[in-house]
Scaffold this motif. Sequence first.
Motif, short mmCIF file in Angstrom:
data_model
loop_
_atom_site.label_atom_id
_atom_site.label_comp_id
_atom_site.label_asym_id
_atom_site.label_seq_id
_atom_site.Cartn_x
_atom_site.Cartn_y
_atom_site.Cartn_z
N ARG A 453 0.70 -1.21 -0.02
CA ARG A 453 -0.26 0.03 0.00
C ARG A 453 0.73 1.24 -0.09
NH1 ARG A 453 -4.40 -0.62 4.56
NH2 ARG A 453 -5.11 1.69 3.84
N ASP A 454 2.18 1.25 0.78
CA ASP A 454 2.98 2.83 1.63
C ASP A 454 3.65 2.66 -0.06
OD1 ASP A 454 1.00 2.73 3.72
OD2 ASP A 454 3.18 1.76 5.13
N ASN A 455 3.97 1.76 -1.01
CA ASN A 455 4.57 1.73 -2.05
C ASN A 455 3.83 2.10 -3.38
OD1 ASN A 455 7.60 2.14 -1.80
ND2 ASN A 455 6.65 0.29 -0.06
N PHE A 456 2.84 1.73 -3.23
CA PHE A 456 2.28 1.57 -5.09
C PHE A 456 1.18 3.16 -4.60
CE2 PHE A 456 2.93 -2.17 -5.83
CZ PHE A 456 2.96 -2.73 -7.05
N VAL A 457 2.60 4.31 -4.86
CA VAL A 457 1.29 5.55 -5.26
C VAL A 457 1.62 6.21 -5.93
CG1 VAL A 457 2.11 8.49 -3.30
CG2 VAL A 457 1.99 5.83 -2.08
N ASP A 458 0.41 5.63 -7.05
CA ASP A 458 0.75 6.07 -8.37
C ASP A 458 1.71 5.47 -9.05
OD1 ASP A 458 -0.22 7.73 -10.56
OD2 ASP A 458 1.61 8.72 -10.42
N LEU A 459 2.82 4.12 -8.62
CA LEU A 459 4.13 3.28 -9.21
C LEU A 459 3.82 2.87 -8.02
CD1 LEU A 459 7.17 4.54 -9.38
CD2 LEU A 459 5.63 6.19 -10.98
N PRO A 460 5.15 2.00 -8.74
CA PRO A 460 5.12 0.76 -7.80
C PRO A 460 6.61 1.67 -7.38
CG PRO A 460 5.20 -0.15 -9.56
CD PRO A 460 4.75 0.88 -10.59
N THR A 461 7.24 2.20 -6.43
CA THR A 461 8.61 2.48 -5.76
C THR A 461 8.84 1.13 -4.94
OG1 THR A 461 7.41 3.09 -3.89
CG2 THR A 461 7.38 4.74 -5.98
N GLY A 490 -3.59 -4.88 -11.34
CA GLY A 490 -3.75 -4.40 -12.94
C GLY A 490 -3.75 -2.75 -13.67
N GLY A 491 -4.02 -2.02 -13.28
CA GLY A 491 -4.14 -0.50 -13.70
C GLY A 491 -2.89 0.07 -13.08
N VAL A 492 -2.23 0.33 -12.60
CA VAL A 492 -0.83 0.88 -12.07
C VAL A 492 -0.04 -0.22 -12.45
CG1 VAL A 492 0.70 1.08 -10.17
CG2 VAL A 492 -1.71 1.08 -9.91
N LEU A 493 -0.27 -0.99 -12.48
CA LEU A 493 1.25 -1.68 -13.67
C LEU A 493 1.16 -2.03 -14.93
CD1 LEU A 493 1.65 -5.56 -11.57
CD2 LEU A 493 2.73 -3.44 -11.17
N SER A 494 -0.49 -1.43 -15.38
CA SER A 494 -0.26 -1.71 -17.01
C SER A 494 0.41 -0.17 -17.30
CB SER A 494 -1.53 -0.63 -16.72
OG SER A 494 -1.92 -2.95 -16.87
N SER A 495 0.33 0.74 -16.38
CA SER A 495 0.11 2.42 -17.15
C SER A 495 2.17 2.55 -16.74
CB SER A 495 -0.32 3.66 -15.42
OG SER A 495 0.44 4.25 -16.27
N TRP A 496 2.96 2.45 -15.05
CA TRP A 496 4.06 1.95 -15.37
C TRP A 496 4.67 1.22 -16.48
CZ3 TRP A 496 7.42 -2.09 -14.14
CH2 TRP A 496 8.28 -1.51 -12.91
N LEU A 497 3.98 0.56 -16.97
CA LEU A 497 4.91 -1.27 -18.07
C LEU A 497 5.15 -0.01 -19.60
CD1 LEU A 497 3.27 -4.31 -16.99
CD2 LEU A 497 5.78 -3.99 -17.10
N ARG A 498 3.79 1.08 -19.56
CA ARG A 498 4.23 1.81 -20.32
C ARG A 498 5.52 3.00 -20.40
NH1 ARG A 498 -1.81 3.67 -22.42
NH2 ARG A 498 -3.37 2.00 -22.73
N ASP A 499 5.84 3.56 -19.18
CA ASP A 499 6.77 4.37 -19.16
C ASP A 499 8.29 3.41 -18.82
OD1 ASP A 499 5.62 6.78 -18.41
OD2 ASP A 499 4.89 5.85 -16.16
N LEU A 500 7.58 2.11 -19.07
CA LEU A 500 9.45 1.22 -18.98
C LEU A 500 9.25 1.24 -20.07
CD1 LEU A 500 10.06 -2.28 -17.21
CD2 LEU A 500 9.96 -1.77 -19.78
N ALA A 501 8.36 0.42 -21.10
CA ALA A 501 8.53 0.96 -22.74
C ALA A 501 9.07 2.08 -23.08
CB ALA A 501 7.44 0.35 -23.12
N ASP A 502 8.68 2.78 -22.69
CA ASP A 502 8.86 4.30 -23.40
C ASP A 502 10.49 4.53 -23.05
OD1 ASP A 502 6.72 5.56 -24.31
OD2 ASP A 502 5.88 6.07 -22.52
N GLU A 503 10.86 4.03 -21.39
CA GLU A 503 12.39 4.73 -21.30
C GLU A 503 13.41 3.77 -22.08
OE1 GLU A 503 13.43 7.17 -18.93
OE2 GLU A 503 11.36 7.69 -18.17
N GLN A 504 13.09 2.52 -22.80
CA GLN A 504 13.80 1.31 -22.73
C GLN A 504 15.18 2.12 -23.79
OE1 GLN A 504 11.94 -1.87 -23.32
NE2 GLN A 504 13.27 -3.41 -23.72
N HIS A 505 15.76 1.83 -24.11
CA HIS A 505 16.66 2.40 -24.63
C HIS A 505 16.92 1.31 -26.09
CE1 HIS A 505 19.82 3.22 -20.88
NE2 HIS A 505 18.41 4.01 -21.25
#
Length: 872
Positions: A453-461, A490-505
């Motif tokens: 709970r404490d680390n799912f503040v908009d994204l998994p930290t 599912g929503g948090v992880l789907s969103s974060w994975l979009r960023d992962l793909a965007d940040e991927q080299h």
Amino acid sequence: MIAQISRLRAEHRTNAFGLGTATPRLSWWVAADGGVQAWAEIERTTARGPIVARIDGDEQVLVTWPFEPLRSRERSEVRVRVGINVGEGREQQVSAWSSALVVEAGLLERDDWASSLIIPSETADHSRCRPAWMLRAEFDLATAPVRARLYVTAQGLYRTEINGRRVGDDELAPGWTSYGHRLRAQAYDVTETVVLGSNAIGFEIADGWFRGHIGFDGGVWDLYGANVGVLAQLEVTADDGTIRRIDLDKKWRTAVGGTIATGLYEGESFDARLHPEGWSTAGFDDSGWMHPLVRPVESIDARIEHAIAEPVRQIERLAPVMVERLPSGRVRLDFGQNISGRLEMTVRGASGHRIRLHHAEVLEGGELGIRALRAATSVDEYVIGGGEVRTWQPRFTIHGFRFAEIENWPDGLDASALVRAVVLHTDMERTGWFECSDPNLTKLHDNTVWSMRDNFVDLPTDCPQRDERMGWTGDIQVFAPAATYLYGSGGVLSSWLRDLADEQHEDGAVPNFVPWVPCGFPEPASPAWGDAAAVVPWAMWQRFGDRGILAQQFSSMRAWVEHLASRADEDGAIRSGFSLGDWLDPAAPPEDPGAGRTDRYLVATAYLVRSSRIVAEAAELLGEHALRSRYHALADHTLRGFQDEHIARTGRMHVETPTGLSLAIAWNLFATEGQRETGGRRLSELVAEGDYRISTGFVGTPIICDALVQTGHIDSAYRLLLERECPSWLYPVSMGATTIWERWDSMLPDGRVNPGDMTSFNHYALGAVVDFLHRIVAGLAPRESGYRSFNVAPQPGPGIDCASTEHLSPYGPIRVAWQRDGDGLNVDVEVPFGTTAYIQMPGDDSPHIATSGRHRFSAAPSQPKGQICLLT
């Protein structure tokens, strides 16, 4: 009974307002007395009337949208009914219609955004936290609208008011994304907020992640840009259906109000004397306010996408369990739980009276333990404006804390009644529970839930308190199975994975945390961390039945595996390159957490095998058969390289460590079953030689108990699980922990905080073992994706007399509970409609098969075969 449909939902959202997709997938639960869904009818009602689509088959999870795609702003009501075949003659029963779900699209195209980006000021002081700016504009409505919608995104954090009323209940909106690639937008229904005649709209906007001080090792300022700004589009719909955008571009005025300084890490300072009362109401005198800068929407390079997860919200309020006045005059509060959030206080006093709020996770030597916070000072300040009683909490900061001290608390006020800790995190639905006869193990599970709970503040930290709070890929990689069980994430992880793909080299490398912040940590990708690109989508497929996430992320999954394969030598083994290894092995020195017992390149090669296998299976599911063959071949080639490099001709590993053996067992890296059995025996010996204390880090910890059980050493697994001496899972519990610690010894037995620079009391990664509690101790594991079918196979060990788990699966609630009955075992199972349970009882050669309903199974010494009866 007549079958009932409930929990009709779109995508991973609990509501379907402001969707960012034109074709939302639908899911529902069915309650019926047995049978099989033969078809579903989905009715969509628009202003033009109802349309019904019939879908044959038994699918009820993330069902493809069967209508024309939604247009931007389009609103529909959707409901579902199903036909169920029951009985041997397959007599058909038709359910009642479900309640209607309102589905409304947001702004789906970039051209839909016609308003401008409003920038309060170009000035920026890099030496300290900056104020929150206020923006306001007035507008008139000649007629009352049928509908009014406000669409917003921002570079920075924002809060909105219309006519003196807050809009929405989001916190820290629009959230943290890879701002250079995408901004998330929110949609609000403001029909009841705007009025006929004069209106006013106001925004407060602060630096947040966009321009604030973020990152460790000194951190960075202005990472994404030099100026904060808000893009707000207000639209009203007349009774004839005409939509009009309210043009506010030239009407905005800006000023600094009561929030004179705010930073995510540092805290917030608010002077109530400076807050302009009535600033978001019509008729307010803003003649002294400035004109802001106005930039066309084209000045935003990033994509604008509507949020696909629920927002961060104020989830609950905790009263202090202890309040004391210290000799210094401060008031100390203990809230009994380590949280992510803020303090809220109700105060009155003389104008100019200054109150300061200090936060910490632990006490050390009778004082707040703030050294581990590093540069995150975590101090809020409130200056009373005088007169009336006011309730206040910060708006643009967040802290990780259990303890707080209030400096200069007004005399005569009862802090125990007037101060609360407000828990903030993404508003996910709780979906997983566990209890057992050992209260310490149950507490370990509770602590893990709180850390998630404490680390799912908009994204998994990684942590919510110190100057870091990054989306570390390695943490969620190991925790994904637990995360997808405990919460509807599912929503948090789907969103974060979009960023992962965007940040991927371009070469497929994945940054070690996402979004990436260049703050001194090595940028090269690490195996086990970058593998989140493959492992997290796969966990979502297994637990949510979300094939769409595989399609969304497949290119990213492939790119990571290709990158890792490029680092391997010709024989398939990896022997060089950056690798964090088995991070935080307790044998590693405090100053070098990656220097564990296990060869970091053994870890790297093992992960290449695993992720290649995952991508091969994903390719098969997506119909990419040639790619399936390629990645299976890559996995086999890498496996041979692993075996040649790390396993001797005798079948023993060259260097036997608990993590290395666990990887080889759990991921089938040995060449023969005999080697695997030998490895299991050696792993059990090593665990015993270590007095059943933890000897693994991030990589080995989630799987060591599984490796022991898989090779027949269940007693060793339970002894390891229930050990209480440091390092162990239960040592922090014995020390009063309420969350999962980063280090096994974040607090030493004498109460001192670990002297290392990297110490947190709120990391979920080492709590990944709760997945073992769900699957093995309680006995519930998916057999098919989304729990369409599932295994029930409790494996009780010494020290546990009963255990239970409940999971709100995509098809409905699953419950498993077992208890010992002398030398026998009783197991209760609740199976939701549309699923099949395979129940494996001790002594049985094959599993019992059960469909929807409540069932009891027993295995007794005199009756070796499991018995089944249906519970009414």
